[in-house]
Scaffold this motif. Structure first.
Motif, PDB file in Angstrom:
ATOM      1  N   LEU A  32       0.796  -1.227   0.000  1.00 30.78           N
ATOM      2  CA  LEU A  32       0.000   0.000   0.000  1.00 30.78           C
ATOM      3  C   LEU A  32       0.827   1.274   0.000  1.00 30.78           C
ATOM      4  O   LEU A  32       0.372   2.311  -0.493  1.00 30.78           O
ATOM      5  N   ASN A  38       1.754   5.395  -4.895  1.00 30.48           N
ATOM      6  CA  ASN A  38       0.888   4.383  -4.280  1.00 30.48           C
ATOM      7  C   ASN A  38       0.353   4.856  -2.932  1.00 30.48           C
ATOM      8  O   ASN A  38      -0.776   4.529  -2.549  1.00 30.48           O
ATOM      9  N   THR A  42      -3.537   5.097  -1.995  1.00 34.97           N
ATOM     10  CA  THR A  42      -4.064   4.405  -0.821  1.00 34.97           C
ATOM     11  C   THR A  42      -4.881   5.346   0.047  1.00 34.97           C
ATOM     12  O   THR A  42      -5.983   4.993   0.499  1.00 34.97           O
TER      13      THR A  42
END
Length: 433
Positions: A32, A38, A42
């Motif tokens: 995550l 990313n 997330t």
């Protein structure tokens, strides 16, 4: 000059991995928060999930279960939370769940529907889990097609027994004709004689025996069928019958016999080119025009036939894709072993083609099961049709989401189970590369 060792003589003690690389924290960092992009995705996704759940969870749990009308639900909402917005009135499900499941089936006969479901699961066990299921369960699977309709519709037990006797007549005809007239004539006799028995003699013989030895249970008319029970019934019949018919159609489409290939191609292309709802209207309204006057062709049986043929046409194309995916060497290997056509299909070709086609087969099964809701358009009170009837009641007029959420939950359980089983079957049959 001092001596220096270039090779370690003692091993260092083992160290625990860094806490940030193992466990929950390690999984979060790897999956995550592996980078700045990313991490942003997330956080945005978590915010969206929170936004959705903050609206759905209160609607589900801050709700009214014990209410006899929508107005009573609203009174409970105002008295408890001060507003009618964002709360579910599950009282309609609490009051009508039996009707949504069983339709208008007599309440004192619900045990027959429940028993049919249990017998269905037992009959499916040796088919779905052939390695674990006891061999004795195959007897239940063999008699299930005759026991299921008798339990649901009731009536004389001799009708199902005479239907089963037709298969026995076909088997005896094949065994008798093979040494005398050859396999082709034996196959024709094994098909024609049972059809003559079913259409000309079975009903008369069953009625005569019933007059002498009356054995049966209370009859239930098809118009009393409905709810989720009807969807499951139609789905089981369409799924169970469409697979073998689809296999035959797929083989016929690849046949070298011109007439057989033309018939299979024409059937498949016609059915795939016509919407299912059109076929259901044909089954409901037009089919009786082509039958002799006074013929009583059960509406549910007509729908079963149309849905089975519709699913079989799509199943044939799925299986044809599996056959086309096999390398030519498999066919040549079967020929080199001296196997005839049917032996090669049964032992070598078809098992591999079905394995390749598992995702497409299960997708077709799920699609046809969900399409059972279309029968509400032709007047059958399946679970969707019953929801419309319930909403027409003045007590529940204006309620929508609760009924559809309950229906969606029922269909999700069945469709998700089929999807999980297909993944289990793929893992079980996986033989590597």
């Amino acid at each position: 000059m001092s001596n220096q060792a270039f090779v370690r003589t003692e091993m260092l003690p083992e160290q625990h991995p860094p806490a940030t690389t193992v466990g929950v924290i390690g999984w979060l960092r790897e999956n995550l928060f592996s980078g700045w992009f990313n991490s942003i995705l997330t956080v945005v996704s978590l915010a969206f999930v929170y936004y959705v759940l903050s609206g759905i969870l209160p609607w589900i749990f801050q709700s009214a279960w014990n209410a006899d009308s929508l107005n009573e639900c609203r009174e409970i909402f105002i008295a408890t939370w001060g507003s009618t917005e964002g709360h579910a009135c599950w009282g309609v499900v609490n009051e009508r769940w039996l009707q949504l499941l069983y339709g208008f089936y007599p309440s004192d006969l619900y045990w027959r529907v429940n028993l049919t479901l249990v017998v269905t699961l037992i009959a499916m066990a040796p088919v779905l889990f052939s390695d674990q299921a006891p061999r004795q369960l195959w007897y239940v699977t063999a008699v299930y097609p005759f026991v299921m309709p008798w339990l649901l519709w009731g009536g004389s037990i001799w009708g199902p027994l005479m239907a089963a006797a037709g298969f026995g007549i076909g088997y005896l005809a094949y065994r008798v004709l093979v040494p005398v007239a050859g396999s082709l004539v034996a196959v024709i006799g094994a098909v024609v004689l049972p059809i003559l028995w079913w259409f000309a003699l079975a009903g008369t013989v069953a009625g005569a025996i019933q007059g002498i030895i009356p054995i049966g249970i209370e009859s239930v008319e098809s118009r009393q069928f409905g709810g989720f029970m009807l969807a499951v019934l139609l789905g089981i019949v369409a799924i169970g019958c469409s697979l073998p018919i689809g296999i035959v159609l797929a083989l016929g489409r690849q046949s070298d016999l011109l007439i057989v290939k033309a018939l299979c191609v024409g059937f498949i292309e016609f059915i795939r080119g016509v919407p299912l709802i059109t076929l259901l209207f044909v089954a409901s309204l037009l089919l009786n025009l082509f039958l002799p006057p006074g013929t009583n062709f059960d509406i549910i049986l007509r729908v079963m036939i149309m849905m089975t043929l519709f699913a079989a046409a799509y199943m044939a194309e799925v299986i044809r894709g599996g056959l086309a995916a096999l390398p030519k060497g498999q066919y040549e290997g079967a020929d080199s072993l001296g196997l005839n056509y049917w032996q090669a299909q049964r032992l070598i070709i078809m098992p591999q083609a079905l394995k390749i086609s598992i995702p497409g087969i299960v997708s077709t099964f799920i699609g046809i099961f969900k399409d059972t809701t279309l029968v509400s358009i032709i007047g059958l009170f399946d679970v969707i049709g019953l929801s419309n009837a319930i909403r027409a009641d003045t007590a529940w007029n204006g309620i929508y989401w609760e009924l559809f959420a309950f229906i969606a939950f029922l269909f999700f359980i069945v469709c998700f189970s089929m999807s999980r089983y297909s993944m289990y079957l793929e893992r079980k049959l996986h033989t590597g590369h």
